[in-house]
Design a protein around this motif. Sequence first.
Motif, PDB file in Angstrom:
ATOM      1  N   LEU A  61      -4.466   6.981   7.554  1.00 54.11           N
ATOM      2  CA  LEU A  61      -5.746   6.518   7.028  1.00 54.11           C
ATOM      3  C   LEU A  61      -6.470   7.605   6.242  1.00 54.11           C
ATOM      4  O   LEU A  61      -6.939   7.366   5.123  1.00 54.11           O
ATOM      5  CB  LEU A  61      -6.622   6.030   8.188  1.00 54.11           C
ATOM      6  CG  LEU A  61      -8.000   5.498   7.810  1.00 54.11           C
ATOM      7  CD1 LEU A  61      -7.877   4.253   6.956  1.00 54.11           C
ATOM      8  CD2 LEU A  61      -8.817   5.217   9.067  1.00 54.11           C
ATOM      9  N   GLY A  62      -6.572   8.816   6.801  1.00 50.86           N
ATOM     10  CA  GLY A  62      -7.287   9.883   6.121  1.00 50.86           C
ATOM     11  C   GLY A  62      -6.709  10.215   4.757  1.00 50.86           C
ATOM     12  O   GLY A  62      -7.445  10.377   3.773  1.00 50.86           O
ATOM     13  N   THR A  63      -5.381  10.288   4.669  1.00 48.59           N
ATOM     14  CA  THR A  63      -4.724  10.590   3.387  1.00 48.59           C
ATOM     15  C   THR A  63      -4.949   9.475   2.381  1.00 48.59           C
ATOM     16  O   THR A  63      -5.201   9.732   1.192  1.00 48.59           O
ATOM     17  CB  THR A  63      -3.219  10.809   3.615  1.00 48.59           C
ATOM     18  OG1 THR A  63      -3.028  11.820   4.602  1.00 48.59           O
ATOM     19  CG2 THR A  63      -2.532  11.227   2.322  1.00 48.59           C
ATOM     20  N   LEU A  64      -4.849   8.225   2.826  1.00 46.88           N
ATOM     21  CA  LEU A  64      -5.052   7.087   1.921  1.00 46.88           C
ATOM     22  C   LEU A  64      -6.482   7.052   1.395  1.00 46.88           C
ATOM     23  O   LEU A  64      -6.704   6.708   0.219  1.00 46.88           O
ATOM     24  CB  LEU A  64      -4.721   5.782   2.644  1.00 46.88           C
ATOM     25  CG  LEU A  64      -3.239   5.529   2.918  1.00 46.88           C
ATOM     26  CD1 LEU A  64      -3.066   4.308   3.811  1.00 46.88           C
ATOM     27  CD2 LEU A  64      -2.461   5.333   1.610  1.00 46.88           C
ATOM     28  N   ILE A  65      -7.448   7.394   2.229  1.00 47.11           N
ATOM     29  CA  ILE A  65      -8.839   7.437   1.774  1.00 47.11           C
ATOM     30  C   ILE A  65      -9.026   8.532   0.727  1.00 47.11           C
ATOM     31  O   ILE A  65      -9.680   8.330  -0.311  1.00 47.11           O
ATOM     32  CB  ILE A  65      -9.791   7.647   2.971  1.00 47.11           C
ATOM     33  CG1 ILE A  65      -9.801   6.410   3.871  1.00 47.11           C
ATOM     34  CG2 ILE A  65     -11.207   7.961   2.490  1.00 47.11           C
ATOM     35  CD1 ILE A  65     -10.564   6.592   5.157  1.00 47.11           C
ATOM     36  N   LEU A  97       0.839  -1.204   0.000  1.00 44.51           N
ATOM     37  CA  LEU A  97       0.000   0.000   0.000  1.00 44.51           C
ATOM     38  C   LEU A  97       0.874   1.254   0.000  1.00 44.51           C
ATOM     39  O   LEU A  97       0.588   2.224  -0.726  1.00 44.51           O
ATOM     40  CB  LEU A  97      -0.923  -0.022   1.221  1.00 44.51           C
ATOM     41  CG  LEU A  97      -2.113   0.935   1.230  1.00 44.51           C
ATOM     42  CD1 LEU A  97      -3.027   0.675   0.044  1.00 44.51           C
ATOM     43  CD2 LEU A  97      -2.888   0.797   2.533  1.00 44.51           C
ATOM     44  N   ALA A  98       1.927   1.237   0.809  1.00 47.26           N
ATOM     45  CA  ALA A  98       2.842   2.386   0.834  1.00 47.26           C
ATOM     46  C   ALA A  98       3.550   2.543  -0.509  1.00 47.26           C
ATOM     47  O   ALA A  98       3.733   3.668  -1.006  1.00 47.26           O
ATOM     48  CB  ALA A  98       3.863   2.210   1.956  1.00 47.26           C
ATOM     49  N   TYR A  99       3.934   1.404  -1.107  1.00 48.18           N
ATOM     50  CA  TYR A  99       4.641   1.473  -2.388  1.00 48.18           C
ATOM     51  C   TYR A  99       3.732   1.981  -3.506  1.00 48.18           C
ATOM     52  O   TYR A  99       4.203   2.626  -4.448  1.00 48.18           O
ATOM     53  CB  TYR A  99       5.198   0.096  -2.755  1.00 48.18           C
ATOM     54  CG  TYR A  99       6.155   0.132  -3.917  1.00 48.18           C
ATOM     55  CD1 TYR A  99       7.408   0.737  -3.791  1.00 48.18           C
ATOM     56  CD2 TYR A  99       5.802  -0.409  -5.150  1.00 48.18           C
ATOM     57  CE1 TYR A  99       8.284   0.786  -4.866  1.00 48.18           C
ATOM     58  CE2 TYR A  99       6.667  -0.367  -6.223  1.00 48.18           C
ATOM     59  CZ  TYR A  99       7.906   0.236  -6.079  1.00 48.18           C
ATOM     60  OH  TYR A  99       8.774   0.279  -7.139  1.00 48.18           O
ATOM     61  N   SER A 100       2.418   1.692  -3.374  1.00 50.98           N
ATOM     62  CA  SER A 100       1.484   2.187  -4.392  1.00 50.98           C
ATOM     63  C   SER A 100       1.451   3.708  -4.403  1.00 50.98           C
ATOM     64  O   SER A 100       1.195   4.325  -5.444  1.00 50.98           O
ATOM     65  CB  SER A 100       0.087   1.628  -4.145  1.00 50.98           C
ATOM     66  OG  SER A 100      -0.485   2.182  -2.970  1.00 50.98           O
ATOM     67  N   GLN A 107       3.098  10.084  -5.211  1.00 52.52           N
ATOM     68  CA  GLN A 107       2.508  10.848  -4.118  1.00 52.52           C
ATOM     69  C   GLN A 107       3.431  10.782  -2.911  1.00 52.52           C
ATOM     70  O   GLN A 107       4.402  10.026  -2.886  1.00 52.52           O
ATOM     71  CB  GLN A 107       1.135  10.262  -3.744  1.00 52.52           C
ATOM     72  CG  GLN A 107       0.109  10.317  -4.864  1.00 52.52           C
ATOM     73  CD  GLN A 107      -1.206   9.660  -4.449  1.00 52.52           C
ATOM     74  OE1 GLN A 107      -1.359   9.261  -3.300  1.00 52.52           O
ATOM     75  NE2 GLN A 107      -2.133   9.558  -5.385  1.00 52.52           N
ATOM     76  N   GLU A 108       3.111  11.571  -1.920  1.00 54.37           N
ATOM     77  CA  GLU A 108       3.875  11.508  -0.672  1.00 54.37           C
ATOM     78  C   GLU A 108       3.632  10.164   0.001  1.00 54.37           C
ATOM     79  O   GLU A 108       2.493   9.719   0.133  1.00 54.37           O
ATOM     80  CB  GLU A 108       3.438  12.640   0.263  1.00 54.37           C
ATOM     81  CG  GLU A 108       4.215  12.667   1.575  1.00 54.37           C
ATOM     82  CD  GLU A 108       3.732  13.757   2.503  1.00 54.37           C
ATOM     83  OE1 GLU A 108       4.216  13.808   3.647  1.00 54.37           O
ATOM     84  OE2 GLU A 108       2.864  14.554   2.069  1.00 54.37           O
TER      85      GLU A 108
END
Length: 479
Positions: A183-187, A168-171, A177-178
């Motif tokens: 959670l909020g940023t990923l959403i 998920l971080a690598y995506s 992106q940063e």
Amino acid sequence: MYLIWIFVLLPLLGALVAWLIPDNRRRALVLPVVAALHLALTVTLLVQTPPPSPDRWIFLDPLGKLSLLCNSILFFVCANYAVGYLKLRRKRPNRVLCISLLVCLSAMTLVAIAQHLGLLWIALEMTTITMAPLIYFNRNARSIEATWKYLLICSVGIAIALLGLFFLAYSTIVAKQEVTLLLGTLIDTAADLHAGWRHAAFIFLLVGFGSKMGLAPLHTWKPDAYGEAPGLVGALLAGGLVNCALLALLRVYQIAVASTEAELFQEVLLGMGLLSMAFAAVFMARQSDFKRMLAYSSVEHVGIIAVALGLGKGALFGALLHMVNNALTKGVLFLSCGNIHRAYNSKSTQFVRGALRRTPWSGALFLAAFLAITGSPPFGPFVSEFTIVSSAFVQQNYWTAALFLLFLAMIFMGMASTVIPVVLGKVPDDLERTPYRDTAPTVWPPLVLMALVLMLGLWLPESLQELLHQAAGLLEGGR
């Protein structure tokens, strides 16, 4: 914000006090004191929720509130039960048990307030580690086997979840992106993440957190762990630990709904949920160990929640309500069956008969909780299960509704074939005479939980309804 950190550190301080107290009897008293303070702080934070931390790693949102309230109530009841239980086991050292319970409470609290998926993963792994010595409390060959199986399968699952977080971080990196696991940023950016790595992350996270929940076919640690752990530990495993893993899965669900893969994620959950119910229906039939039977009941009910998440829409309210109902009812089942186990010195239906005669209160509670957990009115699980199956009919998903009802009927018959002889049968004449009988310290805790389960079937407090609607709104894509 300082109140939230006190919230997390309070159980750790209690664990330190328990370690310093040399006397087994006095050490056990630390548990209900800390549990009462924790429950009071929980209510305070539900009423006056502090704003997010400056880095937004910590925040108590409606989903976290629901999980926290449920776990705090369950721990409070189990902590009070532990005083009476440990008095009966006074020859067994309880320092490790008391410390592990309190550290686990701290970890479950951190799971509820974590808004950073990395921090959530660390807290969830802490619950895995602290539960291991609790399962091994009886210190026999079967309990050590159950402990190792639990550690092996759950550790593999949580490691798979860690890989999912890496993906998920690598995506975010591939999408330029940063890099973040907030959670909020990923959403907010879910739809813009790299599709391939995001898809892989969802699969790994579902498998990882699903194994911790006990979704079939990742449930194989449950029968041994639930069967060999003390009743109060089984209650926390089936209620508290399952809810922590479910909350982690709900965080992933929030990201999936915000992305373009919500439908696929829901279909997989629907399939795993029905498979879990099918496994429970098969393995619960003719089950001779009533504590292992409760393990398969846990598999069934995480399956019910997964089905509701797969259906989405109106079933989400039912899923969250069922999370609460399941945790409270499992508390009654495990605490009462723990009492019956001690009275008979066995958990085999070959020897355990007529519990209503030998342990009237525990036998009655076990019977009432059986009716509740199988979805009989007027108890809470009936309301949540009715909400879920009604939503399936409203969505015209008739196959799901039909299978759901079929598995429920099969599970009811399977559990009844075990529970009814245990509770209503005739006490064997040649049965070993054990000194244990029902006492107030080991009866009133499950009785309180049973009263709550009945209340939720007859009346749902307006404040709880509002919290459930807010939490369901987050799963529908709200903020």
